[in-house]
Design an enzyme around this catalytic site. Structure first.
Site, PDB file in Angstrom:
ATOM      1  N   LYS A 285       0.803  -1.212   0.000  1.00  0.00           N
ATOM      2  CA  LYS A 285       0.000   0.000   0.000  1.00  0.00           C
ATOM      3  C   LYS A 285       0.846   1.277   0.000  1.00  0.00           C
ATOM      4  O   LYS A 285       2.067   1.224   0.206  1.00  0.00           O
ATOM      5  CB  LYS A 285      -0.926  -0.038   1.221  1.00  0.00           C
ATOM      6  CG  LYS A 285      -1.983  -1.155   1.166  1.00  0.00           C
ATOM      7  CD  LYS A 285      -2.913  -1.014   2.355  1.00  0.00           C
ATOM      8  CE  LYS A 285      -4.079  -1.966   2.279  1.00  0.00           C
ATOM      9  NZ  LYS A 285      -5.031  -1.705   3.392  1.00  0.00           N
TER      10      LYS A 285
ATOM     11  N   TYR B 192     -12.780  -1.673  -3.048  1.00  0.00           N
ATOM     12  CA  TYR B 192     -13.271  -1.762  -1.666  1.00  0.00           C
ATOM     13  C   TYR B 192     -14.791  -1.612  -1.581  1.00  0.00           C
ATOM     14  O   TYR B 192     -15.305  -1.186  -0.541  1.00  0.00           O
ATOM     15  CB  TYR B 192     -12.590  -0.701  -0.807  1.00  0.00           C
ATOM     16  CG  TYR B 192     -11.169  -1.048  -0.414  1.00  0.00           C
ATOM     17  CD1 TYR B 192     -10.891  -2.184   0.344  1.00  0.00           C
ATOM     18  CD2 TYR B 192     -10.101  -0.236  -0.782  1.00  0.00           C
ATOM     19  CE1 TYR B 192      -9.593  -2.506   0.723  1.00  0.00           C
ATOM     20  CE2 TYR B 192      -8.797  -0.552  -0.406  1.00  0.00           C
ATOM     21  CZ  TYR B 192      -8.558  -1.682   0.350  1.00  0.00           C
ATOM     22  OH  TYR B 192      -7.279  -1.997   0.726  1.00  0.00           O
TER      23      TYR B 192
ATOM     24  N   ASN C  32      -1.780   0.569   6.802  1.00  0.00           N
ATOM     25  CA  ASN C  32      -1.334  -0.713   7.344  1.00  0.00           C
ATOM     26  C   ASN C  32      -0.482  -1.530   6.374  1.00  0.00           C
ATOM     27  O   ASN C  32      -0.394  -2.746   6.491  1.00  0.00           O
ATOM     28  CB  ASN C  32      -2.538  -1.507   7.857  1.00  0.00           C
ATOM     29  CG  ASN C  32      -3.529  -1.859   6.761  1.00  0.00           C
ATOM     30  OD1 ASN C  32      -3.386  -1.436   5.631  1.00  0.00           O
ATOM     31  ND2 ASN C  32      -4.537  -2.652   7.107  1.00  0.00           N
TER      32      ASN C  32
ATOM     33  N   HIS D 155      -2.363  -5.297   1.924  1.00  0.00           N
ATOM     34  CA  HIS D 155      -3.713  -5.873   1.850  1.00  0.00           C
ATOM     35  C   HIS D 155      -3.602  -7.327   1.435  1.00  0.00           C
ATOM     36  O   HIS D 155      -2.720  -7.684   0.666  1.00  0.00           O
ATOM     37  CB  HIS D 155      -4.563  -5.138   0.804  1.00  0.00           C
ATOM     38  CG  HIS D 155      -5.814  -5.885   0.443  1.00  0.00           C
ATOM     39  ND1 HIS D 155      -6.954  -5.807   1.191  1.00  0.00           N
ATOM     40  CD2 HIS D 155      -6.074  -6.771  -0.567  1.00  0.00           C
ATOM     41  CE1 HIS D 155      -7.881  -6.601   0.647  1.00  0.00           C
ATOM     42  NE2 HIS D 155      -7.366  -7.191  -0.414  1.00  0.00           N
TER      43      HIS D 155
ATOM     44  N   GLU E 296     -10.541 -10.214  -6.674  1.00  0.00           N
ATOM     45  CA  GLU E 296      -9.493  -9.203  -6.571  1.00  0.00           C
ATOM     46  C   GLU E 296      -8.385  -9.419  -7.608  1.00  0.00           C
ATOM     47  O   GLU E 296      -7.841  -8.456  -8.142  1.00  0.00           O
ATOM     48  CB  GLU E 296      -8.916  -9.198  -5.154  1.00  0.00           C
ATOM     49  CG  GLU E 296      -9.920  -8.685  -4.134  1.00  0.00           C
ATOM     50  CD  GLU E 296      -9.443  -8.794  -2.700  1.00  0.00           C
ATOM     51  OE1 GLU E 296     -10.210  -8.426  -1.801  1.00  0.00           O
ATOM     52  OE2 GLU E 296      -8.291  -9.238  -2.492  1.00  0.00           O
TER      53      GLU E 296
HETATM   54  P1  CMP Z   1      -7.457  -4.110   4.073  1.00  0.00           P
HETATM   55  O1  CMP Z   1      -6.962  -5.466   4.472  1.00  0.00           O
HETATM   56  O2  CMP Z   1      -6.941  -3.549   2.806  1.00  0.00           O
HETATM   57  O3  CMP Z   1      -9.053  -4.117   4.003  1.00  0.00           O
HETATM   58  C1  CMP Z   1      -9.834  -2.983   4.279  1.00  0.00           C
HETATM   59  C2  CMP Z   1      -9.022  -1.830   4.784  1.00  0.00           C
HETATM   60  O4  CMP Z   1      -9.774  -0.837   5.448  1.00  0.00           O
HETATM   61  C3  CMP Z   1      -8.045  -2.306   5.841  1.00  0.00           C
HETATM   62  O5  CMP Z   1      -7.037  -3.080   5.241  1.00  0.00           O
HETATM   63  C4  CMP Z   1      -7.633  -1.001   6.480  1.00  0.00           C
HETATM   64  O6  CMP Z   1      -6.666  -0.321   5.713  1.00  0.00           O
HETATM   65  C5  CMP Z   1      -8.944  -0.254   6.431  1.00  0.00           C
HETATM   66  N1  CMP Z   1      -9.662  -0.360   7.691  1.00  0.00           N
HETATM   67  C6  CMP Z   1     -10.296  -1.419   8.190  1.00  0.00           C
HETATM   68  N2  CMP Z   1     -10.875  -1.144   9.363  1.00  0.00           N
HETATM   69  C7  CMP Z   1     -10.614   0.147   9.593  1.00  0.00           C
HETATM   70  C8  CMP Z   1     -10.949   1.024  10.634  1.00  0.00           C
HETATM   71  N3  CMP Z   1     -11.682   0.632  11.688  1.00  0.00           N
HETATM   72  N4  CMP Z   1     -10.516   2.283  10.545  1.00  0.00           N
HETATM   73  C9  CMP Z   1      -9.783   2.681   9.488  1.00  0.00           C
HETATM   74  N5  CMP Z   1      -9.432   1.893   8.460  1.00  0.00           N
HETATM   75  C10 CMP Z   1      -9.841   0.634   8.519  1.00  0.00           C
END
Ligand code: CMP
Length: 140
Positions: free
Chosen positions: A10, A50, A113, A116, A127
């Site tokens: 990311k 998403y 984070n 993904h 995906e």
């Molecule tokens: P990802 O695994 O890409 O799937 C959905 C994404 O939404 C997740 O990683 C985070 O980057 C984001 N995400 C999920 N939960 C939250 C949350 N509570 N607050 C902010 N971002 C979130």
């Protein structure tokens, strides 16, 4: 079973020059990279990817973040790839990230984070097809 999963390195990780380190972690854990490319997502592309999170409180922040810099999307192949990749990257919640996971080592926050991963066989298929045509995926 031999499975494929979709990985995204990311924007926060690309911005910090962590592409190589994170791809190495995939390879060291036994995943084969069978397709990979860098791209800068458009807003419609990020929103479509998403779509299941549309309506959630974090959706706008998530989309804005995902289009803030390029990403590296990859198809990874391995026995039990979907579960093993999720174990390798660790939980979304920083308090739940186990030692040795990619997110524990690199994630900056719940949103930023670093990686993904697909959460099921069905989402992996969706995906992978979202970013790659079959001819871009290499048999190894
Ligand atoms: P990802 O695994 O890409 O799937 C959905 C994404 O939404 C997740 O990683 C985070 O980057 C984001 N995400 C999920 N939960 C939250 C949350 N509570 N607050 C902010 N971002 C979130």
């Amino acid at each position: 079973a031999l499975e494929r999963t979709l990985s995204i390195i990311k924007p926060d990780a690309v911005e910090r020059n962590l592409i190589g380190k994170i791809l190495s972690r995939f390879e060291e854990a036994g995943f084969q990279v069978v397709a990979t490319k860098m791209l800068h997502l458009t807003q419609p592309q990020a929103e479509g990817f998403y779509a299941e999170h549309q309506g959630k409180a974090f959706f706008a922040e998530l989309v804005e973040y995902m289009i803030s810099a390029p990403v590296v999307v990859s198809v990874l192949e391995k026995q039990n790839a979907i579960q093993d990749y999720r174990t390798l990257i660790g939980a979304t919640n920083p308090e739940m990230q186990e030692e040795g996971t990619i997110r524990r080592d690199f994630a900056e926050s719940k949103t930023r984070n670093s990686v993904h991963g697909s959460d099921s066989l069905e989402s992996a298929a969706r995906e992978i097809a979202y970013f790659f045509v079959e001819s871009e995926i290499c048999e190894r």
